[in-house]
Design an enzyme around this catalytic site. Structure first.
Site, PDB file in Angstrom:
ATOM      1  N   ASP A  20     -27.543  25.781   3.821  1.00 59.97           N
ATOM      2  CA  ASP A  20     -27.898  26.236   2.473  1.00 59.97           C
ATOM      3  C   ASP A  20     -26.689  26.317   1.542  1.00 59.97           C
ATOM      4  OD1 ASP A  20     -30.545  26.693   3.478  1.00 59.97           O
ATOM      5  OD2 ASP A  20     -29.802  28.570   4.333  1.00 59.97           O
ATOM      6  N   LYS A  23     -25.823  21.426  -0.416  1.00 57.70           N
ATOM      7  CA  LYS A  23     -25.501  20.013  -0.137  1.00 57.70           C
ATOM      8  C   LYS A  23     -26.339  19.078  -0.998  1.00 57.70           C
ATOM      9  CE  LYS A  23     -26.554  20.891   4.119  1.00 57.70           C
ATOM     10  NZ  LYS A  23     -26.572  22.361   4.081  1.00 57.70           N
ATOM     11  N   GLY A  47     -33.989  22.006   3.358  1.00 56.51           N
ATOM     12  CA  GLY A  47     -34.547  22.107   2.012  1.00 56.51           C
ATOM     13  C   GLY A  47     -33.429  21.831   1.030  1.00 56.51           C
ATOM     14  N   HIS A  48     -33.298  20.568   0.630  1.00 57.03           N
ATOM     15  CA  HIS A  48     -32.192  20.188  -0.258  1.00 57.03           C
ATOM     16  C   HIS A  48     -32.679  20.209  -1.705  1.00 57.03           C
ATOM     17  CE1 HIS A  48     -30.006  17.977   3.220  1.00 57.03           C
ATOM     18  NE2 HIS A  48     -30.168  19.256   3.422  1.00 57.03           N
ATOM     19  N   GLN A 229     -28.636  21.444   7.305  1.00 57.31           N
ATOM     20  CA  GLN A 229     -28.149  22.694   7.931  1.00 57.31           C
ATOM     21  C   GLN A 229     -26.612  22.772   7.810  1.00 57.31           C
ATOM     22  OE1 GLN A 229     -30.534  20.773  10.241  1.00 57.31           O
ATOM     23  NE2 GLN A 229     -32.078  21.690   8.941  1.00 57.31           N
TER      24      GLN A 229
HETATM   25  P1  GTP Z   1     -29.960  22.992   3.794  1.00 54.93           P
HETATM   26  O1  GTP Z   1     -29.740  21.634   4.392  1.00 54.93           O
HETATM   27  O2  GTP Z   1     -31.373  23.461   4.057  1.00 54.93           O
HETATM   28  O3  GTP Z   1     -28.957  23.930   4.346  1.00 54.93           O
HETATM   29  O4  GTP Z   1     -29.850  22.943   2.141  1.00 54.93           O
HETATM   30  P2  GTP Z   1     -28.733  22.828   0.987  1.00 54.93           P
HETATM   31  O5  GTP Z   1     -27.367  22.959   1.524  1.00 54.93           O
HETATM   32  O6  GTP Z   1     -28.994  21.596   0.192  1.00 54.93           O
HETATM   33  O7  GTP Z   1     -28.956  24.064   0.072  1.00 54.93           O
HETATM   34  P3  GTP Z   1     -30.235  24.535  -0.761  1.00 54.93           P
HETATM   35  O8  GTP Z   1     -30.613  23.461  -1.687  1.00 54.93           O
HETATM   36  O9  GTP Z   1     -31.250  25.078   0.150  1.00 54.93           O
HETATM   37  O10 GTP Z   1     -29.644  25.806  -1.497  1.00 54.93           O
HETATM   38  C1  GTP Z   1     -28.835  25.760  -2.543  1.00 54.93           C
HETATM   39  C2  GTP Z   1     -29.502  26.464  -3.725  1.00 54.93           C
HETATM   40  O11 GTP Z   1     -28.506  26.804  -4.650  1.00 54.93           O
HETATM   41  C3  GTP Z   1     -30.467  25.596  -4.497  1.00 54.93           C
HETATM   42  O12 GTP Z   1     -31.470  26.393  -5.059  1.00 54.93           O
HETATM   43  C4  GTP Z   1     -29.593  24.982  -5.597  1.00 54.93           C
HETATM   44  O13 GTP Z   1     -30.301  24.600  -6.752  1.00 54.93           O
HETATM   45  C5  GTP Z   1     -28.685  26.126  -5.891  1.00 54.93           C
HETATM   46  N1  GTP Z   1     -27.333  25.787  -6.329  1.00 54.93           N
HETATM   47  C6  GTP Z   1     -26.550  24.757  -5.913  1.00 54.93           C
HETATM   48  N2  GTP Z   1     -25.322  24.853  -6.480  1.00 54.93           N
HETATM   49  C7  GTP Z   1     -25.343  25.967  -7.244  1.00 54.93           C
HETATM   50  C8  GTP Z   1     -24.359  26.632  -8.047  1.00 54.93           C
HETATM   51  O14 GTP Z   1     -23.212  26.220  -8.154  1.00 54.93           O
HETATM   52  N3  GTP Z   1     -24.739  27.780  -8.662  1.00 54.93           N
HETATM   53  C9  GTP Z   1     -25.984  28.290  -8.561  1.00 54.93           C
HETATM   54  N4  GTP Z   1     -26.260  29.426  -9.199  1.00 54.93           N
HETATM   55  N5  GTP Z   1     -26.942  27.707  -7.800  1.00 54.93           N
HETATM   56  C10 GTP Z   1     -26.614  26.564  -7.163  1.00 54.93           C
END
Ligand code: GTP
Length: 429
Positions: A20, A23, A47-48, A229
């Site tokens: 999370d 990525k 959940g990307h 992950q």
């Molecule tokens: P997994 O493979 O399930 O671990 O996912 P992930 O690493 O892609 O992360 P995921 O998208 O689940 O979570 C990141 C969350 O943070 C999402 O809702 C993004 O839109 C949000 N996000 C990403 N970068 C930023 C940031 O710099 N600031 C803020 N406020 N939100 C962010």
């Protein structure tokens, strides 16, 4: 915002914490200059999240490059594929105006998630020793893969082979399921019909992706290998048993795609400006207080797949240095810096202590990790909104001090800084 990728680059983009890390945003951003994006492990438990033009999409199986029309997306052999989730997701992106025809490839060698995997997932998660899985059948599907009874995408091509393998599996699984439920749960004929129907829908995408990717490398294409992950959830290197069933680490990028390790020439670690963990397992810097609640609310730290609240805590350099080591991370992408904007004081864990002694290495077992005491260095909060800032020099000096401390403590440059969910809310260095 274009991040230039050199011709012939094969980069792994992976989570360097417990997942999370954001990525999805970073891979989407880098995809602008990439030719191919490959998912190499995990399944619809990821959940990307990708946000642009005021819209947000959550991808579970499709690589995060899918919104860039010139990018070819590959679901590699290391992924476990849930047909229902895949078809739903293809429909979702199609309705967002994305054409996947000719630019989505699925490996023959990817294993399928079958209905019994989802049921077994729930069964394994009963009682006190639960891992906190997403219940999507991922673990049981990998169990079958390693038990050499798994059913792969290629098996769908021959109805007889598929039926034979399915019948054998149902026989084995029904024994366990009958014991627990007192009745047989699965109708073989119904599953055969459903999966043959699925095969018709995905047939145009299925290919030998290892051959495709190695040819693309010869042609000098720019390839991103997208991890799901995080490294601390790796089945081998993570905080076992509180891990995922696959290898999100850089080594997994090679086995999960068929790209040889000698062709991978860059590894980017994505980290949040703090740490989160979903599900069970040790978490030394966890904040079980109002500060943790503040980070959870400000950062919307609820699972993109399950909606579960994530546990929140300070950045942990000991675990980060470990994941940098096992992955060969050469650049860091730091996300969610903006979530810390309102804090007076920000801490970084710089060492662990156990019974008054400093530990030299990240513990190899979860029992020890659950007992360590974090040693913190404290930093002054910047108390300024950062989400509209566009360049590194715009950042408040306290924020720059925080970032430079991370670089000093890890010896790795923070090349990308994310200050909001949107593509544009990014600072490059
Ligand atoms: P997994 O493979 O399930 O671990 O996912 P992930 O690493 O892609 O992360 P995921 O998208 O689940 O979570 C990141 C969350 O943070 C999402 O809702 C993004 O839109 C949000 N996000 C990403 N970068 C930023 C940031 O710099 N600031 C803020 N406020 N939100 C962010």
């Amino acid at each position: 915002m274009l991040i230039k990728i050199p011709d012939g680059a094969v980069w792994v983009i992976l989570g360097a914490q417990w997942g999370d890390e954001g990525k999805g945003k970073i891979v989407d951003l880098l995809s602008e200059d990439a030719d191919i994006v490959v998912r190499y492990q995990g399944g619809a438990n990821a959940g990307h999240t990708v946000s642009f033009d005021g819209k947000t999409y959550v991808l579970h199986l499709l690589p995060s490059g899918i919104f860039h029309p010139n990018v070819v997306c590959v679901i590699g052999n290391g992924v476990v594929l849930d047909p229902i989730a895949l078809i739903e997701e293809i429909e979702m992106v199609k309705s967002a105006g994305v054409d996947v025809s000719g630019r989505l490839f699925i490996s023959h060698r990817a294993h399928l998630i079958m209905p019994y995997h989802k049921l077994l997932d729930k069964l394994y998660e009963q009682g006190d020793d639960k891992i906190g899985t997403t219940g999507k059948g991922i673990g049981p599907s990998y169990v079958d893969k390693y038990a050499r009874v798994g059913i792969r995408v290629v098996d769908l091509l021959d109805r007889d082979v598929f039926c034979k393998k399915l019948r054998k599996n149902i026989e084995l699984k029904n024994e366990i399921i009958e014991k627990i439920y007192g009745e047989t749960k699965f109708d073989v004929e119904k599953i055969i019909d459903e999966y043959i129907e699925f095969d018709k829908k995905i047939d145009e995408y299925v290919t030998d992706t290892a051959v495709y990717l190695n040819r693309a490398i010869k042609d000098g294409k720019k390839i991103l290998l997208e991890g799901a992950q995080g490294a601390l959830l790796d089945i081998d290197h993570g905080t076992y048993p509180y891990v995922t069933s696959s290898s999100p680490t850089a080594g997994g990028a090679s086995t999960g795609s068929g790209i040889p390790p000698t062709k991978i020439n860059g590894v980017i670690g994505v980290i949040k400006a703090y740490t989160t963990r979903v599900g069970e397992g040790p978490f030394p810097t966890e904040l079980k207080d109002e500060l943790g609640d503040h980070i959870r609310e400000k950062g919307h730290e609820y699972g993109a797949t399950t909606g579960r609240p994530r546990r929140c805590g300070w950045l942990d350099i000991v675990s980060l240095n470990y994941t940098i080591m096992i992955n060969g991370i050469e650049k860091l992408a730091l996300t969610k810096l903006d979530v810390l904007d309102e804090l007076d004081e920000i801490k970084i864990c710089v060492a662990y202590e156990l019974k008054g002694k400093k530990l030299k290495n990240f513990p190899t077992d979860s029992e020890t990790l659950s007992k360590v005491e974090p040693v913190y260095e404290s930093f002054k909060g910047w108390k300024t909104k950062t989400s509209d800032l566009k360049s590194y020099s715009d950042l408040p000096s306290e924020a720059r001090e925080y970032i430079e401390a991370i670089e000093k403590l890890t010896g790795v440059k923070v090349s990308i800084i994310s200050v909001g969910a949107d593509r544009n809310q990014t600072i490059l260095r």
